[in-house]
Design a protein around this motif. Structure first.
Motif: not given
Length: 894
Positions: A768, A772, A795-796, A799-800, A802-803
Motif C-alpha cells: 500500500r 501511494f 484525495a491522496l 487516503e494516506s 486514514s491508512a
C-alpha cells in the motif's frame, strides 16, 4: 424412488425422493435425449429459423469438482465418435444410420478458450462434410478479416486451441465459399478475393432478390448479419447461419452436431457476459444437441435472470426448469434435462434436503437445520443421507429436531469410508487429513512410511480429489477430512491423542523438508507461503512447541515485502474429543499473530499494527529472533505514525541485538536520521548496510532531498538491479516506484515510462505505501499542467492519513508546492509552505520546507536546522533549476 426407511419411520405419512444416478444411467440419459432430439429435428414441422419455439436441445450434468464430469464428457465424445470406444454396459443407441459429429470443448480458464475459438471449433469439426457452408463461411471470413487483419486462419489454427483438433480443411472451404459467391455474382477474379467487396455485392443482390443468389436468398437474416459490424457480438449470431446451412444439406448428407461444453462454471462472471454468448449459441442452433458439464445447475429457466440473458424462463427452456415449473405445453418434450452427478452444491444440498422428506407437500426439514447440514456435509451425499436418518431418529423419539443436533460429524461416515481400505491406506488417510492438500511424498512422510505405495492407492480412490496445477495436487473430501479429525471412528486401529500429536510433528517436519528442498526454484515463493499456511495451522492446532523451520520461513516470508495473505485457519480440535483452543497461548499462536499483524498492516491503520505487535511481545512466547522481528515491524509502524523517538528506540534494539535483522535495524536508524534532517549521519551509515540493509535505496533517499536527481536515480536503479539479482520482486517494485518518483521531478516523459513499469511490478503485490509513492510520482509528473493535481493530492492525503501513514503528508505537500511553483502561483505556494511548516513542526521532514521555498525562490527560513551534505545554496539551486526546467518543458509542448 421412495425411501422406505423414511416411509416406515413414523406413523405420520412422510414423502421422500432420491436423486442419485450412475455412469450407465448418465449414458442412458444422453442416448434417450439425443434420440428424442433427432426425432424432433426430423419432423417436417421443425423450422431451424423459428426463434420463438422452446428449446429442448440441451442436457446438463452438474456436480462438485473432481467428481468425474470431465471424464464423462470425454467418454461421451469418444462413444459418439466411435462405437468401439463405447463401454459394453452402455449398450448400443437407437439412432443407427444417423450421422453424429461430436465436438467437445473445455471451457476451463486454464485452457484460454474464448467464444471465437468455440465457434471456430464447431465449424472446423463440420469440415469433415467436405463442402463449404456459404452463408456462414462468408460471414465468418468477413469477421476474420476485420478482427485479425493480415493473420491467415491456417496459421491461427496451427497454433493450437480447440479448433486445431479437427479438420484443417476449414480455410480452404471458407475460400471456396467466397469464390463460389463471387462467381455467382459475376465478379472479377481479383475482386473475388476481397471479402469486403464480395459481401457488399452479396448484400445488394440479396436485397434485390437476384436469381444469381437464390441458393442463399432463403436465409432471411443473412443480409442483416453481413451488414452488421463484424464484432464479437455479431459473431455470436452467426451460429444461426451455421444451423441454416446444416438444414439445407441433402438427406444423404445430414449431420447432427453434438457439442459437449465442459467446465461451464468457468464462464461465470458477475455480468454473465460469456454465458450470454454461449446461451445464444445454443438457442440459435436448435438442430444441434448440447451436453453441458459444470459445477452448477443451469439457471436459464429462471425468470429472475431476465435482462441478464437473452432467453429465460421455463417456457423457453422447459427441460431445464424444475418439473413443477414446466409449462403444460412442454409436456412430453423431454422432462428434466438437468442431472446432478457426484457431490452437491450448497443450493443443491438445500434443495435435496427440502425434497427428501416432505409432509403434505411441505419440507419436513426446516431451512435452519438444512443450512447446518449443508455446511457440515461439504456436499457429500452420504453425509446428507446420514443427516436425514438422524432427523428421522430424533423425530421418532417425539422430540423436535434443532440445528444443534446436526452441528457434528458422523462416525458412521468414516466407518464406511475406512471399511474397504487397507491398514496402511487408513494410516495414510488419517495423516493426510492433517493437511489441506498434499502430494504422494508429503502424505507418505506424514504417515511415517518408507514407501509411497499406500499413498498411491489412496489417491486413486474417489474420496481424494485432484488439481494437477496446484502445488500439492491432492486433497481429501471436506466432509471426510473434517470427520476424521473431529470424530472417533470406533475402528480397532483408531488413533489416540498421542498418535495424532506425533503425526502432526511428522507432518510439520515433512513440510519443512519440502520447503528447504525447493532451493532456488521458480515456485519457491509460492511453496514458502503454502508451507507456512499449513505449518502454522498444524503447530497451532496441535500445540507444537518446537517451531523449527517455521522461524526461518517467517523471516523468508518477510524478506521481500510481497505480503501474500497467510490467514491460518482458526483453531480446530487437535484430535477426536479435544476441545477447540481459546486465546493464543503457545509459541505457534504468537508466531501466527505476529505474521498476521505484519501482513495486515497493508490493510489496517498503523496504530492497530503497533497495538497488535505490542500484544504479541507482551506474551513473552516469541524466541529471541522472532522478538527482533516483532520489534522491527513495530518500530516501522511507529515511524509511519511519526512517532520518531519510539521508532528509533526499536530500531536501535534490533541493531544492537546483532541478529539477522541487525542490517535492517541500522537501515531504520539511518532513515530516521535522514527524516530528522541529519544527512551526514545517514550517509555515514550506508557503507555498513549492504544488500540486507538496502544500501542503494537508503542512498537514493539521501540524494533525492538534495535535488541531485541524477545521483538519486542512479541509486534507485542500482537498488532495482540488485533486487533483480536477488530475485526479490517486492524490493524491485519499491526501487522502481522510487525511481519513477525522482525522475518525475526532472523528466516527466521518462517518468511516464518508469511509472508504467512500476505499476506493472506492483500489480501482483500488496504494497500500500509503495502504491501511494506511485500516486505522488503521478502528481509530480503532471505538475504545472491542468491535470487536476491539487484535487488528486487532497484525495491522496485523505487516503494516506486514514491508512495511518502521516509521514506521506510532507511529500504530498512538496509535490503540490512543485506544481504551484511551476505555474507561478505564488499565493498558493505560500499557503502550501505554511501547511508544510505545520506538518513538520516536530522536526521530522523539516527539510521539505527548505525545498519548497527553494522551488519558489523564496528566502530560506532562518530557523532551519537541516544538516545538508552539500551546502544549502547548492541544494536551493538544484530545486529552483528543476522548476525552471519544467517551465521550459511545458512551453515547448504548447
Amino acid at each position: 424412488m421412495a425411501d422406505l426407511r423414511a416411509l416406515f419411520s413414523s406413523n405420520d405419512p412422510v414423502g421422500s425422493s432420491e436423486a442419485f444416478t450412475n455412469r450407465e444411467g448418465q449414458w442412458n440419459l444422453v442416448a434417450s435425449a439425443l434420440q428424442e432430439h433427432l426425432r424432433h429435428t426430423a419432423d417436417p414441422a421443425f423450422d431451424v429459423e423459428d426463434l420463438e419455439a422452446p428449446r429442448n436441445n440441451v442436457l446438463v450434468f452438474h456436480g462438485v469438482g473432481g467428481i468425474g464430469k470431465t471424464t464423462l464428457s470425454r467418454k461421451l465424445e469418444a462413444s459418439l465418435a466411435d462405437a468401439g470406444d463405447r463401454p459394453a454396459q452402455w449398450g448400443a443407441p437407437a439412432w443407427a444410420g444417423e450421422r453424429i459429429v461430436p465436438v467437445r470443448i473445455d471451457l476451463a480458464r486454464s485452457t484460454g478458450t474464448d467464444f471465437e475459438q468455440i465457434v471456430l471449433a464447431i465449424r472446423a469439426a463440420l469440415a469433415e462434410l467436405g463442402r463449404p457452408l456459404p452463408a456462414f463461411d462468408v460471414a465468418l471470413r468477413q469477421y476474420w478479416e476485420h478482427q485479425h487483419p493480415g493473420e491467415p486462419l491456417e496459421e491461427y489454427l496451427r497454433r493450437g486451441g480447440p479448433a486445431s483438433r479437427f479438420g484443417r480443411a476449414l480455410p480452404q472451404q471458407m475460400q471456396s465459399a467466397l469464390s463460389d459467391v463471387a462467381q455467382a455474382l459475376l465478379l472479377p477474379g481479383t475482386v473475388g478475393s476481397a471479402v469486403g467487396q464480395v459481401t457488399g455485392s452479396l448484400v445488394r443482390a440479396l436485397r434485390e432478390r437476384r436469381q444469381t443468389v437464390r441458393a442463399l436468398a432463403g436465409c432471411a437474416r443473412l443480409a442483416d448479419l453481413l451488414e452488421a459490424e463484424p464484432d464479437l457480438d455479431t459473431l455470436s449470431f452467426y451460429p444461426h447461419l451455421l444451423a441454416w446451412e446444416l438444414a439445407q444439406l441433402p438427406a444423404g448428407k445430414k449431420v447432427t452436431p453434438v457439442i459437449l461444453l465442459d467446465t461451464f462454471e468457468d464462464t461465470d462472471d458477475r455480468h454473465r457476459d460469456a454465458e450470454r454468448l454461449l446461451q445464444r449459441l445454443v438457442w440459435l442452433m436448435p438442430n444441434a444437441f448440447f451436453v453441458i458439464g459444470g459445477r452448477n445447475r443451469l439457471q436459464w429457466a429462471d425468470d429472475a435472470l431476465q435482462g441478464q440473458l437473452d432467453y429465460t424462463g421455463p417456457a423457453a427452456w422447459p427441460g431445464l426448469a424444475p418439473r413443477a415449473a414446466q409449462p403444460a405445453r412442454a409436456a412430453g418434450q423431454g422432462g428434466a434435462r438437468q442431472h446432478l452427478i457426484g457431490d452437491f452444491s450448497e443450493t443443491d444440498c438445500d434443495t435435496y434436503l427440502a425434497h427428501r422428506l416432505t409432509q403434505d407437500g411441505t419440507p419436513l426439514i426446516g431451512p435452519d437445520i438444512r443450512a447446518v447440514i449443508t455446511q457440515r456435509s461439504h456436499g457429500l451425499p452420504l453425509h446428507l443421507d446420514l443427516a436425514v436418518a438422524r432427523f428421522l431418529e430424533i423425530r421418532r423419539t417425539g422430540r423436535t429436531p434443532s440445528p444443534a443436533d446436526f452441528d457434528h460429524t458422523f462416525p458412521a461416515l468414516i466407518a464406511r469410508t475406512l471399511s474397504d481400505l487397507t491398514t496402511d491406506e487408513r494410516h495414510v488417510l488419517r495423516s493426510a487429513s492433517l493437511l489441506d492438500a498434499f502430494d504422494l511424498d508429503l502424505a507418505t512422510q506424514a504417515a511415517g512410511l518408507a514407501h509411497q505405495a499406500a499413498a498411491r492407492r489412496l489417491v486413486e480412490r474417489p474420496l481424494v480429489t485432484q488439481d494437477p496445477y496446484a502445488i500439492w495436487p491432492y486433497h481429501l473430501h471436506g466432509a471426510i477430512r473434517t470427520t476424521l479429525r473431529t470424530a472417533d471412528d470406533h475402528t480397532e486401529d483408531r488413533w489416540t491423542p498421542a498418535d495424532w500429536h506425533r503425526a502432526a510433528e511428522r507432518t510439520l517436519a515433512a513440510l519443512g523438508r519440502q520447503w528447504h528442498g525447493a532451493g532456488g526454484r521458480v515456485t519457491g515463493r509460492a511453496l514458502l507461503v503454502a508451507c507456512l499456511r499449513q505449518g502454522l495451522r498444524l503447530a497451532r492446532d496441535h500445540r507444537l512447541d518446537d517451531l523449527g523451520w517455521l522461524t526461518d520461513a517467517a523471516f523468508a516470508y518477510t524478506d521481500d515485502s510481497i505480503w501474500e495473505p497467510l490467514a491460518p485457519t482458526t483453531h480446530t480440535p487437535a484430535s477426536p474429543g479435544a476441545e477447540p483452543q481459546a486465546d493464543p497461548d503457545t509459541p505457534a499462536d504468537a508466531l501466527a499473530e505476529l505474521l498476521a499483524a505484519i501482513t495486515r498492516r497493508q490493510h489496517e491503520h498503523r496504530a492497530r499494527t503497533a497495538e497488535r505487535l505490542t500484544a504479541v511481545l507482551d506474551t513473552g512466547l516469541l524466541s529471541g529472533e522472532l522478538t527482533d522481528l516483532s520489534l522491527y515491524y513495530r518500530a516501522k509502524a511507529h515511524k509511519d505514525l511519526a512517532r520518531t523517538d519510539e521508532a528509533l528506540t526499536g530500531m536501535r534494539q534490533v541493531a544492537e541485538a546483532g541478529g539477522r535483522l541487525a542490517p535492517r535495524g541500522r537501515r531504520g536508524m539511518a532513515n530516521l536520521a535522514r527524516i530528522r534532517g541529519d544527512f551526514p549521519t545517514a550517509l555515514a551509515a550506508v557503507p555498513a548496510l549492504g544488500w540486507k540493509g538496502r544500501h542503494h535505496r537508503v542512498l537514493g533517499h539521501i540524494w533525492f532531498p538534495h535535488g541531485d536527481i541524477e545521483r538519486a536515480a542512479a541509486a534507485f536503479e542500482a537498488a532495482r538491479a540488485e533486487a533483480e539479482q536477488h530475485d526479490a520482486p517486492g524490493e524491485r517494485a519499491i526501487a522502481q516506484t522510487l525511481l519513477a518518483l525522482v525522475t518525475a521531478f526532472a523528466d516527466p516523459l521518462r517518468a511516464d515510462d518508469e511509472l508504467a513499469l512500476a505499476h506493472q511490478y506492483l500489480a501482483s503485490l500488496d504494497q500500500r505505501a509503495t502504491t501511494f509513492y506511485a500516486a505522488v510520482a503521478a502528481l509530480v509528473r503532471d505538475a504545472g499542467t491542468d491535470g487536476d493535481v491539487t484535487d488528486r493530492a487532497a484525495a491522496l492525503h485523505a487516503e494516506s492519513t486514514s491508512a495511518g501513514l502521516p509521514w506521506l503528508t510532507p511529500l504530498i505537500e512538496t509535490a503540490v508546492a512543485f506544481h504551484h511553483a511551476v505555474r507561478g502561483a505564488h499565493d498558493d505556494l505560500a499557503t502550501t509552505i505554511d501547511r508544510l511548516r505545520e506538518v513538520t513542526a516536530d522536526g521530522d521532514f523539516a527539510y521539505y520546507v527548505d525545498i519548497a521555498t527553494a522551488m519558489g525562490d523564496q528566502p530560506q527560513h532562518a530557523g532551519s536546522a537541516v544538516r545538508w551534505i552539500d551546502d544549502a545554496h547548492t541544494v536551493r539551486e538544484h530545486w529552483h533549476g528543476l522548476i525552471i526546467a519544467r517551465q521550459d518543458h511545458l512551453r515547448g509542448t504548447q
